[in-house]
Each structure stands twice: as structure tokens, then as C-alpha cells.
Enzyme design. Structure first.
Site, PDB file in Angstrom:
ATOM      1  N   HIS A 387      20.731 -40.159  69.900  1.00  0.00           N
ATOM      2  CA  HIS A 387      21.270 -41.235  70.687  1.00  0.00           C
ATOM      3  C   HIS A 387      21.972 -41.935  70.831  1.00  0.00           C
ATOM      4  O   HIS A 387      22.756 -42.025  71.697  1.00  0.00           O
ATOM      5  CB  HIS A 387      20.444 -42.282  69.582  1.00  0.00           C
ATOM      6  N   CYS A 388      23.263 -41.429  70.457  1.00  0.00           N
ATOM      7  CA  CYS A 388      24.659 -40.894  70.400  1.00  0.00           C
ATOM      8  C   CYS A 388      24.452 -40.923  71.687  1.00  0.00           C
ATOM      9  O   CYS A 388      25.875 -40.480  72.381  1.00  0.00           O
ATOM     10  CB  CYS A 388      25.220 -40.449  69.419  1.00  0.00           C
ATOM     11  N   ALA A 389      24.123 -39.203  72.574  1.00  0.00           N
ATOM     12  CA  ALA A 389      24.155 -38.435  73.113  1.00  0.00           C
ATOM     13  C   ALA A 389      23.921 -39.324  74.454  1.00  0.00           C
ATOM     14  O   ALA A 389      23.933 -38.447  75.695  1.00  0.00           O
ATOM     15  CB  ALA A 389      24.053 -36.834  73.344  1.00  0.00           C
TER      16      ALA A 389
END
Length: 399
Positions: A387-389
């Protein structure tokens, strides 16, 4: 004063005065993104690390913009090619390999645009293959969720919220990443809303029906929003993302680079349904298990914007002894998954039983979508995840 020394993301285990938000037309072609005037919120100073707005500029509040839930259709997914050896050291080639694999997996469901420096774009194209579009735009690191814009929609169509990225409160070099939201929106001709607060896309989670989750440790923090109360930040959320209720959990400040982003702790899997990261069986108590316990207590008694009691689905982390090369900075949160068109992209860490259990739970919570597990251990070694990426661009008419 120059940028602080680079650092790696570290472990996440162990108001009426805000009405005059800034709306900038992101249509210039010079790459600067400075396509219009900006307005400071009435009675408020620019947030820490954010640009100093100039007088003028319309308010988007009348347009009633709102952030669509991630499960709504996307036009594309944005990602970024990690650029700096000074951040990743000798892990950089392996991290790039993970990013390429993740981009290819998502490209099986929807278009993927990977942002890369001009001198690294050919390498990114070679590793990612023809299914991934590479756009030359100068980045520092891979965390597109935080550096890119957070998209909202309204009667006037699509816009992007620029949250004034400041390196998670000045913890990592970000001279280029601080301009990614502005430059990306300019490249696509998408209007830009400059937030009156500073933060990151990974610091918010919405249900698409008026409710937003956030950690106090991330937002009510002088490294991003000095002297700004929780109430004023909440008012900004309401204006920026079209929500009517904010559910706050405490989080943990000063222990990881994000100050405990909500997207590795708790996510909406459906209206009134939250999936919560939990410690593994036998994990000794620490600040992270305490944060999860506190979140469980808050969410278990909370209601959403429509008055519904939240159902909390607990998702335990894997056994770290079964994860090859996990290291002290490893983020092993299955909650940090990504929903794309027809699919759910779920991390695979190497604990087969825990990996399969998480995939099954998330598949059940997202019926009708194909679950795809992706190995991301090199990305996770830097304290982040799927999700961060990633950052979704919601589909609207004409986009």
C-alpha cells in the site's frame, strides 16, 4: 538550511478557518507545477514543511470534493522507482526487483504508471517490461502513497490533494519527493488542492461513506503540524476529503519514520468493517502491541459516519523466525495490502501458514476480486509495504 541526512524507513512492528483551502489548476507545461495562485487558510499559517501560499485562489469547499474508497474503479496506479543508493545501500537492486514484480502484478488488473528519474527510466522499463508505463519524473524514493497526490472527486471532476510532503517530519532526504505531487498533477493536467496541513497519504484511511481513520501520532505532531490542534486537523480532513466523522487512534510517535501510519495498522475492508493488524501469537508486549491493543479498544466501541458499529477483523502478523532476511526494520503487516480493479494484492512474507490465512481473510472481505500474493521482503526491509508503494487514481468521467 539543507535537507537532513537520508535515512531508511524503520520498523512498524516490534475550524471554520480551514474553509479556504487552496485549489491550483495543474495545467502548466514547464514542469514546475506552478500553474496558479494559492491561498493560505484563513487564520492559519502554512503547515510545517509546506510551501508558503500566496494570496488569492478559489476554495474547493463549495465543490464538495470527497475521496473515493480504494475499491472503486481506478484509471491507473502510480508507483515510483527507488533512486538513491544513499537511502537503500546495497539493497537497492533487490528493492527495485520487488518494485518491478509488484508493478507487473498490478498491471495484470489495471494500467500502472511508474515514475522514474530520466537517467534511470530505461533501466526501469527493462525491469518492469512492456506492461508498465514509465514516466520520467524526478523522485527520491519509492513511497508513492506518501509523496504522490491523494485524489478526490467532485462536481468539477478529479483533483489531487498535495499534503506538502516533508520527509515524514524531516526524517529523510526529500528535495525531489516534496515536489512529486505537484509535478505529477501538472504532467496530467489535474487540478491541485494544496492542503493547509502537512502529512502523507498513508496517514489516512476512508470508507467512502464519510468516515476517516487516522493516528494522532502521525498528524498531531510538531514535526508536521506544529501548534495545530487535533480539532483543526480534523476540520482540514473534512474539507479536503469530504468526510463527516474522524475516528482517531493513538498510534506511536517517534519509533518509526512514519510515526505509525494508519495504513499499516487499520484499514476499511468494507463499510463498517475494519481489518486490524495484530501481534503474532507469543509476541512479547511492546509499544506496537500496545498501539494495536488501544486501536482494538477504540475501534471496537466506535461507530462510523452513518452510526453503524464497526466490525473489527483481526489479522495477525507472520512469525518473524520464518521470514528470510527480515531484519530489524521489517514491516510485516498484511493490512498494508492494495485493492485494484478486480484484484487484491497481498504481501507474501514466507510464513506460509500466516500468508495463506491472510490471503484467505482478505479474499473473503473483498468478494469477487482475485487475490494475488506478491513477495515484497526487500521493500518490507525498509519499513513499508504494498500500500505504501502505490497510489490509485480513481476513475471519473473524462479521466
Amino acid at each position: 538550511m539543507g535537507n537532513p541526512p537520508p535515512s531508511r524507513r524503520t520498523v512498524l512492528r516490534a475550524g471554520a478557518g480551514l474553509a479556504a483551502l487552496t485549489l491550483v489548476d495543474g495545467c502548466s507545461s514547464d514542469g514546475s507545477g506552478d500553474a496558479g495562485s494559492t491561498a493560505s487558510p484563513a487564520g492559519a499559517s502554512p503547515a510545517a514543511g509546506g510551501p508558503s501560499p500566496a494570496p488569492g485562489g478559489p476554495s474547493p469547499s463549495a465543490a464538495r470534493v470527497a475521496m473515493p474508497v480504494e475499491s472503486q474503479p481506478h484509471t491507473r496506479t502510480f508507483m515510483a522507482w527507488p533512486a538513491l543508493e544513499e537511502v537503500w545501500g546495497d539493497q537497492l537492486p533487490d528493492v527495485r526487483g520487488d518494485i518491478a514484480g509488484l508493478a507487473q502484478a498490478i498491471a495484470g488488473f489495471e494500467p500502472v504508471v511508474l515514475l522514474a528519474r530520466g537517467d534511470q527510466a530505461d533501466q526501469a522499463r527493462q525491469q518492469c517490461g512492456s506492461s508498465v508505463e514509465v514516466v520520467e519524473l524526478t523522485v527520491d524514493d519509492l513511497w508513492a502513497r506518501d509523496t504522490g497526490p491523494t485524489f478526490v472527486t467532485g462536481p468539477q471532476g478529479l483533483a489531487g490533494v498535495d499534503l506538502n510532503f516533508n520527509g515524514w517530519g524531516g526524517k529523510q532526504t526529500h528535495a525531489n519527493d516534496s515536489q512529486v505531487a505537484r509535478n505529477l498533477l501538472d504532467h496530467y493536467g489535474i487540478p491541485r488542492i494544496q492542503a493547509p496541513i502537512t502529512g502523507e497519504g498513508g496517514g489516512i484511511e476512508v470508507d467512502g461513506e464519510g468516515t476517516l481513520l487516522a493516528t494522532e501520532s502521525c498528524w498531531v505532531n510538531d514535526n508536521r503540524n506544529p501548534g495545530t490542534s487535533r480539532d483543526r486537523i480534523e476540520q482540514a480532513f473534512e474539507q479536503l476529503f469530504g468526510v463527516t466523522k474522524v475516528v482517531w487512534v493513538k498510534g506511536v510517535a517517534g519509533q518509526d519514520i512514519t510515526d505509525c501510519h494508519i495504513d499499516a495498522l487499520a484499514r476499511f475492508a468494507a463499510p463498517a468493517t475494519v481489518v486490524l493488524h495484530r501481534p503474532g501469537t507469543g509476541t512479547p508486549p511492546d509499544v506496537w502491541s500496545a498501539a494495536s491493543d488501544q486501536a482494538l479498544q477504540v475501534l471496537g466501541s466506535a461507530t462510523d459516519a452513518k452510526g453503524r458499529k464497526l466490525q473489527v477483523v483481526q489479522l495477525p502478523e507472520p512469525d518473524f523466525d520464518l521470514i528470510q532476511g527480515s531484519g530489524k526494520n521489517f514491516l510485516a503487516s498484511y493490512v498494508n495490502y492494495y485493492v485494484c480493479n478486480g484484484g487484491v494484492i497481498v504481501p507474501r512474507y514466507g510464513d506460509q501458514a500466516a500468508d495463506d490465512y491472510a490471503a484467505g481473510v482478505l479474499g473473503d472481505l473483498h468478494p469477487g476480486r482475485k487475490v494475488t500474493q506478491v513477495s515484497i521482503n526487500h521493500i518490507a526491509s525498509g519499513g513499508g509495504g504494498i500500500h505504501c508503494a502505490t497510489q490509485q487514481q480513481p476513475a471519473v468521467a473524462g479521466s
